[in-house]
Every structure is written in C-alpha cells, then in structure tokens.
Write a protein that holds these residues in place. Sequence first.
Motif, PDB file in Angstrom:
ATOM      1  N   LYS A 256       0.833  -1.209   0.000  1.00 35.00           N
ATOM      2  CA  LYS A 256       0.000   0.000   0.000  1.00 35.00           C
ATOM      3  C   LYS A 256       0.861   1.250   0.000  1.00 35.00           C
ATOM      4  O   LYS A 256       1.877   1.308   0.668  1.00 35.00           O
ATOM      5  CB  LYS A 256      -0.916   0.017   1.238  1.00 35.00           C
TER       6      LYS A 256
ATOM      7  N   VAL B 198       2.092   4.922   1.001  1.00 36.33           N
ATOM      8  CA  VAL B 198       2.131   5.644   2.270  1.00 36.33           C
ATOM      9  C   VAL B 198       2.084   7.136   1.991  1.00 36.33           C
ATOM     10  O   VAL B 198       2.962   7.669   1.294  1.00 36.33           O
ATOM     11  CB  VAL B 198       3.424   5.286   3.053  1.00 36.33           C
ATOM     12  N   ASP B 199       1.054   7.819   2.532  1.00 38.38           N
ATOM     13  CA  ASP B 199       0.864   9.259   2.322  1.00 38.38           C
ATOM     14  C   ASP B 199       0.862   9.605   0.834  1.00 38.38           C
ATOM     15  O   ASP B 199       1.398  10.637   0.409  1.00 38.38           O
ATOM     16  CB  ASP B 199       1.975  10.052   3.034  1.00 38.38           C
ATOM     17  N   GLY B 200       0.266   8.723   0.043  1.00 39.93           N
ATOM     18  CA  GLY B 200       0.152   9.006  -1.382  1.00 39.93           C
ATOM     19  C   GLY B 200       1.381   8.686  -2.193  1.00 39.93           C
ATOM     20  O   GLY B 200       1.407   8.907  -3.412  1.00 39.93           O
ATOM     21  N   TYR B 201       2.421   8.155  -1.542  1.00 40.55           N
ATOM     22  CA  TYR B 201       3.655   7.828  -2.251  1.00 40.55           C
ATOM     23  C   TYR B 201       3.835   6.309  -2.305  1.00 40.55           C
ATOM     24  O   TYR B 201       3.535   5.611  -1.342  1.00 40.55           O
ATOM     25  CB  TYR B 201       4.877   8.444  -1.559  1.00 40.55           C
TER      26      TYR B 201
ATOM     27  N   LYS C 189       6.343   3.348  -2.221  1.00 43.25           N
ATOM     28  CA  LYS C 189       7.697   3.140  -1.713  1.00 43.25           C
ATOM     29  C   LYS C 189       8.461   2.193  -2.631  1.00 43.25           C
ATOM     30  O   LYS C 189       7.995   1.092  -2.929  1.00 43.25           O
ATOM     31  CB  LYS C 189       7.654   2.559  -0.301  1.00 43.25           C
TER      32      LYS C 189
END
Length: 788
Positions: free
Chosen positions: A694, A696-699, A701
């Motif tokens: 998923k 994280v904060d729209g970024y 990884k």
Amino acid sequence: MAMWIQAQQLQGEALHQMQALYGQHFPIEVRHYLAQWIESQLWDSVDLDNPGEEAKAKRLLDNLVAELQRKAQLQGGEDGFLLKIKLGHYATQFKSTYDRCPFELVRCIKHILQSEQRLVQEATNTSCGSEGQAMDTLSHRHQQINQAFEELRLATQETENELRKLQHSQEYFIIQYQESLRIQAQLSSLSSLPAAERTQRETTLQSKRATVEAWLAREASTLQKFRLDLSEQHQKTLGLLREQQTLILDEELIQWKRRQQLAGIGGPHEGGLDVLQSWCEKLADLIWQNRQQIRRCEHLTKQLPLPGPMEELLNKLNADITDIISALVTSTFIIEKQPPQVLKTQTKFAATVRLLVGGKLNVHMNPPQVKAVIVSEQQAKALLKNESTHSDSSGEILNNNCVMEYHQATGTLSAHFRNMSLKRIKRSDRRGAESVTEEKFTILFESQFSVGGNELVFHVKTLSLPVVVIVHGSQDNNATATVLWDNAFAEPGRVPFVVPDKVLWSQLCEALDMKYKAEMHSGRGLTDDNLVFLAQKAFSSSSNNAEDYKNMTITWAQFNRENLLGRSFTFWQWFDGVVELMKKHLKPHWNDGAILGFVNKQQAQDMLLSKPNGTFLLRFSDSEIGGITIAWVAENPNKQGERLVWNLLPYTTKDFSIRSLADRISDLNHLLFLYPDRPKDEVFAKYYTPPHSKPVDGYVKPQIKQVVPEFTTPNPEPCGGVSAFMDQAASSSASHSNNFGVYASITENMLDPDGDFDLEDTMDVARHVEELLRRPMDTHTQWNSQQS
C-alpha cells in the motif's frame, strides 16, 4: 514459582542458608505469597550501574507494592484477616524503605533469586550422581570446605569454653590470694594481743595460711598448665584457619578470578562470588573470635603474672592472627565488575570493587573511599614487588574517587564507579615491532580500611585485568587481539603482564571457539573442519588432516603481527572480521546451520559440482575482511552443457545494512537449494521482509532488489529438473503493480567462475539505487544493452 517450590524442599544447612536470605528488608512471607509474580519479572534487565535505569527499577517497585495490595485485598474470612493486614503492612514498608533507592530493591531480589538458584543447584547435584564428574568434584570440594568450617567452629567454641574456665579459676585464685594476704595482715596485728591469746590465734592463722599457700602453689602450677594448653589449642586453631584461608583465597578465589578473565573472551560467567563472600565472612567471624580470645588471654596474663613463657607465646599468637586477618582483608578487596579491557579515551566507562568481608568486620562504620588510577605495566610490576610505595599514574581518569557503600539487603560492601573517563594517557617507549595496541595498562584501585574501631588499619590495592588504551575505533580490532591472547594464556600469579610468545594451536583453537560461541550466543561453535580451515589459513598449509596441526605452535606474530600470505591483513584481523559480520547481521543464520562459512574456494567447488544446478552455499571471503560470498553451481550461459561453480562478489556489513542476506537470497531465483539439498525457502523464508503493498501518504515506496544479469533470462517452470529460473524483472513487473522495482545490478565484469573480482569496478549499491530512482530504466532494455 518453580524455583520457590524447589527452595522449600531444601534440607539442613541449605535450608538455613535460604532462610537467612530473608529478614525485615524482604520478609519471607512476601516471597511465598508473590512467588509466581516475583519469578516472572525481568529483574536482570535492570543495569544497577546505570543511573538512567532508575525509572525502570522504580516501576518494578511500584508494581511489587501494587501486587502486594492486590493480594491483600483478595484475602477474606476470619483466617485471611491477619494475612490481609500483614501484606498491607509490607506494601507500606516497601514503599517507605525503597522509594528513594529502588535500585536497592532490585539488587536485593536479584541476590535472593541467585542465591536460591545456587542452593537448589547444589542440592540437586549432591543428590543426583549423574551430573558429571566436574559437578561432583565441585560439590565434594564445597562439602570439604563446609566441613572444615564446622571443625573450626567447634574448635573455637572449645577454646571459648576453656577460656571461661581459665577466667573462673584465675578469679578464684585471686580471691584465695587475697585471703592469704588477709591472713598475713592478721598475723602482723597479733603483736598487740596478750601472749596467751596471741599464741593461740597465731597457731590457727599460720595453719590456715599454710593451707592456703599450699593450695595457691598447686593452683598456680595448674593455671600455668591451663594457659599453656590453651595457647597450644589456639595455635592449632590458627593452623586450621590458615589452611582454610589458603584453600579459599589461593584456590577458590584465584579460580574465580581466572573464570572472570576467561569471561572476557566469552567463557562462562564468573558466578559464585556470593558463595565466596559467605566463606570469607565465616573466616572473618572465626578469626575475629580467636583474636578476641587471645586478647582476653593477654589480659588475664597481665592481671595475674606467673613465671613461664606465656608472654612470648601470646606475642606469637598475636602476630599470627594479625597476619591471617591482614591476608584476609587485603585479598578479599576484589574487582567485581572489571573495567573494559579495550579502553577508549574520552569515553565513559564503569567498574565495581567489593570487599568480601566488609559487613562482618564493620568496615562500613567508617565508610572508606576508593581511588582509581591507571598505571603502566612497569609501574604494576614495581607495585607488586613493593618497590613503589606511592601510586604513579600513566594518565588522568576523571571521576576516579568513590565511597564504598554497604547494602543491607545483600550484605555487600562495594564501590560503584559509574562515570569514569580516561582523559589522557602517557605511553612508554615501544620495543621493536610492538604497536600501541600491544601496550598494556591496568586500573589500580586502592583504599584504606579500619577494622575494630581503628584498632587495625590496612592499606589495600588491587589491579584490574590488563587494558589496552585506544584513541580511535579503528584500533579496536588489534587491541582486542592483545586482550584475547592475554586472557586466554596468562598464568596465575604471573609477573604483570607476561604471556607466552607462542602457544599450542589447540590452545588457540579453544580460545577462538570460546570467543565465537559467546558472540553467537549459542552452543554452536567451531567444528573440527572449521578449525582445520583456520589452521590452513594461519600456517599457509594445504593439509586437511587435523592431526597434522595437533602439536604445532602458533606465535603472537603469526596471530596478529604478520600478514597472511598474499594478503594485507593478519590472521586475527580476518577472523575478527568474520565474527563482527556474523554478530551484527548473520547470527540467526549461523545458529540455524545455514552458513558453512569456513570453506575455501576449491572445497566449495568440489562440494557443489556433485549437486544439482541451483545448489548454493555461503562461505567467508578469503580475500576480504568481514566478507561472505554465495557460491552456486549452474550451467555456463556462454557454453551449453558445461556446468560451473560461480562465486558472487562478497557481501560486507555495508551491504547488509541496505538489504538483508535472506532478502538477497530471495531475490536470486536461480538459487534453489541450500547445500546439500534444503529448499531455500524452507531455510530463509522466516527472515524475508514482507513486501509493501500500500502507498504511504500518497507515495509508492520503491524496493531495492538485486539481480545477477547472467541468470535473469526467462526459463520454463521446473518440472523434474533444477535448471529452470524465473526472470526476476518479469516476475517483479507482473506481481507488483503498485511498486517500482529497483535493481542493484551486478555487471559481468564483477563476476567470474573463479570468484575473482575487481573491487574498483563495483558501484556502491546505495548510489546506484539513487541513480536509478532519478532515471527509471526498463530492466529488459538494460539487460539487452549489456548483452549487445
């Protein structure tokens, strides 16, 4: 709870010792009713020398008080009323006693639990004959010591009884002597009486005087014999005390110090100090009782002087008992927690000194101060030879004074140096090829103790184990070598700090195995095959026969002064690099048996060529300090039908700080079986890092994965064979739609069938990843461009 159940089954002296652990500082009822809770707490996790952990100790105190209050509330009915009151009282008592010093509670409970464990273990070993010869010998020796103490106790009690008899006899003798003087005075006063009366009275008094004087003459002879017999008994008792003290101080305490020294290279922890203290305290009790008896004999002799050699005998007894107590006090001033043996300047370090007889001799009534100074090897020699009466220093230690404190709960008198720091060091001129990391210093602890209300004053000194002073972390490796050689091969009672220049290879093997097992925190040490590999490296030999090395000796120069053949590092530097790598990153895999490690390139090739393609093993790099490589067998991509053993560029600590070994092995789909035939997922899957699925904060990884380009071409699913490989790039792009696969590629010129690499051509993985993140590249295009 299990420990307390066993402790309640102790018998005889062991039961008395267990009961003596408890008192007002920690009532036995608390141990009984909170047994399970007490044994479940992490008392050992509190570092008593670290003031920063006081909060942790305070939490344990608060939890203990809360548990007592909870237990009290659970008590009901008439039978539980008194217990409810008692437990509530104990909760209040603990709060008021230990609230300002929670460390003391932790120290008290740790002491109780350790002592219980020791008593239970000793009882188990005594009752069970299958514990092994070593434990039987230990138990037998302890039994002999305890039996000798009982004989000394009886002998001391006997001389006490005889002394009381002597005192009563002498008091009666003095009374009769006074009676004789009174009769003489009466005779002298008869001159004033009439002749008839004087004659009658004179006859009676002279007869009475003759009887008394005859009795006094006989009794004087009896008293003299009584005194001589008593002095002989004291002499025998002192002889037994000397024997017992020699056994405890010159054997048991020396052995404890040797175990403490071996613990510095990974040997078993030097436990047993509480047992030694109990023996030393018994010695102190008995010595002091005998000393007081001798002093009373002196007083009786002065009170009633009689002809004979008593004065000379008593002077000798006094000198002997003073020598014995002096040896006891000076020898039991020991270093409980040694300072670090590799000592870096400007760095905080700690140490603890302890007087094993402090509580019994009431030394704490006038708390002594201990001073620590650092001295050179030459200064230490002069001190032990009594050539130096004052303590010259070879450096400056900050916070080097500490007052000894008496801990009522444990009965220990100790000084905890918590914040010492070596500000500067003064080195001596080096000899020949000696480096600064071969120069040894020691921390000298000294103090002055008053015993018996300043009746006896002792100046005491004790030296730490040798320390090597460094100024930079890069010197740690060589300094550790000096420490290991000293700890492993120092002889008891040596001149500071003499060690042999060469030792048997088998002796060094024991030390290396001890060090290795300690760093791995497991029982899996070095096998015979591992030791043969190390012998080949140390002696530049090709023999695979362990017997060939059995009687060989290795010198200090071969160990850590001369470089290995064709290398730029020493034997120890290579071995220590392996230990550091394993300790920091690969310990679980070693303990799982996944790493063979001590295998050379030729051995790896011979082992793998007999196995199916895709079989791999992990071995330590011969050419690089702290490196480990993967060797595997596979088809030659450039020549069909030919099988080769490939060696990957060695990984180091730097590589594993970026991506773990298990994840790197997972990345390489051409690695199928860990030698000899274990599927790799069966061995390493539990250590794989779960994939990020998923954002994280729209970024999204990115992931770092490694690729060996020669082995990333698509292959069919394996069906009966073992040479089928899945293309890493295709697999990644198909299965991770939300992830951008980043590959740290290993180019062809970094890899060859012989495993010889040009380190200058390698690219820092982190820098490579950074480049790829700025400039995304299609992995198939990258592969095709490399092929062209």
